[in-house]
Design a protein around this motif. Structure first.
Motif, PDB file in Angstrom:
ATOM      1  N   UNK A 133       3.460  10.828 -10.192  1.00 29.61           N
ATOM      2  CA  UNK A 133       3.847   9.689 -11.016  1.00 29.61           C
ATOM      3  C   UNK A 133       2.644   8.803 -11.340  1.00 29.61           C
ATOM      4  N   UNK A 134       1.438   9.194 -10.866  1.00 25.82           N
ATOM      5  CA  UNK A 134       0.200   8.488 -11.187  1.00 25.82           C
ATOM      6  C   UNK A 134      -0.842   9.485 -11.668  1.00 25.82           C
ATOM      7  N   UNK A 135      -1.816   8.959 -12.390  1.00 27.80           N
ATOM      8  CA  UNK A 135      -2.952   9.797 -12.786  1.00 27.80           C
ATOM      9  C   UNK A 135      -3.880   9.959 -11.588  1.00 27.80           C
ATOM     10  N   UNK A 136      -4.220  11.196 -11.293  1.00 26.32           N
ATOM     11  CA  UNK A 136      -5.137  11.481 -10.198  1.00 26.32           C
ATOM     12  C   UNK A 136      -6.408  12.091 -10.778  1.00 26.32           C
ATOM     13  N   UNK A 137      -7.539  11.628 -10.286  1.00 28.04           N
ATOM     14  CA  UNK A 137      -8.823  12.097 -10.783  1.00 28.04           C
ATOM     15  C   UNK A 137      -9.618  12.720  -9.641  1.00 28.04           C
ATOM     16  N   UNK A 138     -10.123  13.938  -9.827  1.00 26.11           N
ATOM     17  CA  UNK A 138     -10.909  14.561  -8.769  1.00 26.11           C
ATOM     18  C   UNK A 138     -12.253  13.855  -8.588  1.00 26.11           C
ATOM     19  N   UNK A 139     -12.738  13.844  -7.375  1.00 22.55           N
ATOM     20  CA  UNK A 139     -14.065  13.299  -7.092  1.00 22.55           C
ATOM     21  C   UNK A 139     -15.062  14.418  -7.365  1.00 22.55           C
ATOM     22  N   UNK A 140     -15.840  14.255  -8.442  1.00 21.56           N
ATOM     23  CA  UNK A 140     -16.731  15.314  -8.887  1.00 21.56           C
ATOM     24  C   UNK A 140     -18.079  15.220  -8.186  1.00 21.56           C
ATOM     25  N   UNK A 141     -18.687  16.364  -7.873  1.00 25.10           N
ATOM     26  CA  UNK A 141     -20.044  16.336  -7.328  1.00 25.10           C
ATOM     27  C   UNK A 141     -21.015  15.832  -8.389  1.00 25.10           C
ATOM     28  N   UNK A 142     -22.148  15.279  -8.009  1.00 29.32           N
ATOM     29  CA  UNK A 142     -23.109  14.776  -9.002  1.00 29.32           C
ATOM     30  C   UNK A 142     -23.634  15.903  -9.887  1.00 29.32           C
ATOM     31  N   UNK A 143     -23.733  15.625 -11.174  1.00 32.83           N
ATOM     32  CA  UNK A 143     -24.231  16.615 -12.127  1.00 32.83           C
ATOM     33  C   UNK A 143     -25.249  15.948 -13.037  1.00 32.83           C
ATOM     34  N   UNK A 144     -26.278  16.684 -13.444  1.00 37.64           N
ATOM     35  CA  UNK A 144     -27.278  16.095 -14.342  1.00 37.64           C
ATOM     36  C   UNK A 144     -26.713  15.926 -15.744  1.00 37.64           C
ATOM     37  N   UNK A 145     -27.269  14.984 -16.475  1.00 41.60           N
ATOM     38  CA  UNK A 145     -26.889  14.808 -17.870  1.00 41.60           C
ATOM     39  C   UNK A 145     -27.366  16.012 -18.686  1.00 41.60           C
ATOM     40  N   UNK A 146     -26.620  16.415 -19.719  1.00 46.01           N
ATOM     41  CA  UNK A 146     -27.059  17.545 -20.552  1.00 46.01           C
ATOM     42  C   UNK A 146     -28.395  17.262 -21.229  1.00 46.01           C
ATOM     43  N   UNK A 170       0.829  -1.204   0.000  1.00 45.42           N
ATOM     44  CA  UNK A 170       0.000   0.000   0.000  1.00 45.42           C
ATOM     45  C   UNK A 170       0.865   1.257   0.000  1.00 45.42           C
ATOM     46  N   UNK A 171       1.967   1.207   0.751  1.00 43.06           N
ATOM     47  CA  UNK A 171       2.867   2.358   0.803  1.00 43.06           C
ATOM     48  C   UNK A 171       3.501   2.621  -0.563  1.00 43.06           C
ATOM     49  N   UNK A 172       3.890   1.543  -1.241  1.00 44.24           N
ATOM     50  CA  UNK A 172       4.495   1.689  -2.560  1.00 44.24           C
ATOM     51  C   UNK A 172       3.487   2.151  -3.607  1.00 44.24           C
ATOM     52  N   UNK A 173       2.230   1.791  -3.395  1.00 42.44           N
ATOM     53  CA  UNK A 173       1.186   2.149  -4.369  1.00 42.44           C
ATOM     54  C   UNK A 173       0.692   3.569  -4.201  1.00 42.44           C
ATOM     55  N   UNK A 174       0.995   4.192  -3.074  1.00 39.17           N
ATOM     56  CA  UNK A 174       0.521   5.553  -2.838  1.00 39.17           C
ATOM     57  C   UNK A 174       1.142   6.517  -3.844  1.00 39.17           C
ATOM     58  N   UNK A 175       0.397   7.502  -4.339  1.00 34.53           N
ATOM     59  CA  UNK A 175       0.936   8.453  -5.318  1.00 34.53           C
ATOM     60  C   UNK A 175       2.040   9.305  -4.708  1.00 34.53           C
ATOM     61  N   UNK A 176       3.054   9.575  -5.502  1.00 31.58           N
ATOM     62  CA  UNK A 176       4.143  10.439  -5.089  1.00 31.58           C
ATOM     63  C   UNK A 176       4.133  11.698  -5.946  1.00 31.58           C
ATOM     64  N   UNK A 177       4.433  12.829  -5.337  1.00 32.70           N
ATOM     65  CA  UNK A 177       4.473  14.089  -6.067  1.00 32.70           C
ATOM     66  C   UNK A 177       5.882  14.650  -6.054  1.00 32.70           C
TER      67      UNK A 177
END
Length: 242
Positions: A29-42, A12-19
């Motif tokens: 060194x990893x892709x990070x994705x923000x947790x987005x609030x719920x949004x309605x479909x267009x 788990x320590x090795x898998x943690x993202x490093x900046x």
């Protein structure tokens, strides 16, 4: 000592993202994705007038100065929010896609099918009626054929045995036509086509403007929306790009 637990914790320590900081920028060194609030479909629509009705009604209480109307191409328009600078994203409220008839361009098709397409999928602007008259002047019986000669610009169609030619048909080129290729609320752009008839009595239209009509259509959409959304003084509070 619990080797299993220690092993899992190490993974788990090795898998943690490093900046890593380089100058004023921070990298991971990893892709990070923000947790987005719920949004309605267009909202999905088929017309420009629905965009006008939605924005004028302002049912979602949006500030017009924070709305971006994007004419993506001749068939698609989106209504979205301003840029959320912290997330570098926009919220899309509405997408309008023009319902278009099926055009068979750049391909030879039977004369009767061509006649139907020209009357149902093209406006009356330009040379449509002239093309219909030329094509309607040629008919073919079971035997025989037509002799087609041309100089690269105009075609001459002459009757052989078994072919009925009501009048001598000279096919000029190019012909200017306006097919339905964008939203019906705006004028369909007039553009040149090369009209050809082969010895099997099949007819084809080949586009001859390099796609310039698309830019004209997008500008027409932009003009339509700006005028429809402007107040009595002629001021449009929305940003419209094309």
């Amino acid at each position: 000592m619990d080797l299993t637990r220690d092993f899992i914790e190490k993974i788990e320590e090795m898998a943690a993202p490093e900046t890593i900081h380089v100058g004023d920028l921070e990298y991971s060194h990893q892709h990070l994705y923000p947790v987005m609030p719920p949004r309605p479909e267009p909202l999905q629509t088929k017309s420009l007038s629905s965009i006008v009705d939605y924005l004028k009604g302002n049912i979602d209480q949006c500030d017009p100065e924070e709305i971006l109307i994007h004419v993506v191409d001749e068939e698609t328009v989106t209504v979205s929010s301003r840029l959320f600078y912290d997330l570098r994203t926009r919220e899309v409220y509405m997408t309008a896609d023009a319902p278009l008839p099926q055009l068979r361009l750049n391909d030879f098709i039977p004369r009767e099918n061509f006649n139907i397409m020209l009357q149902s999928c093209f406006t009356e602007k330009g040379d449509r009626d002239s093309v219909l008259r030329v094509i309607g002047n040629i008919s073919q019986q079971q035997s025989g054929g037509v002799e087609v000669s041309d100089d690269g610009v105009t075609q001459n169609v002459e009757a052989k045995a078994g072919t009925v030619l009501k009048t001598k048909a000279t096919i000029p080129n190019p012909v200017n036509l306006a097919p339905f290729r964008t939203f019906t609320e705006i004028d369909q752009p007039l553009s040149p086509f090369v009209l050809r008839i082969n010895e099997d009595m099949c007819v084809a239209l080949f586009t001859a403007d390099g796609g310039a009509w698309k830019q004209e259509a997008m500008k027409n959409i932009q003009t339509y929306l700006r005028e429809a959304l402007s107040d009595e003084a002629g001021n449009c509070p929305y940003t419209i790009i094309a």
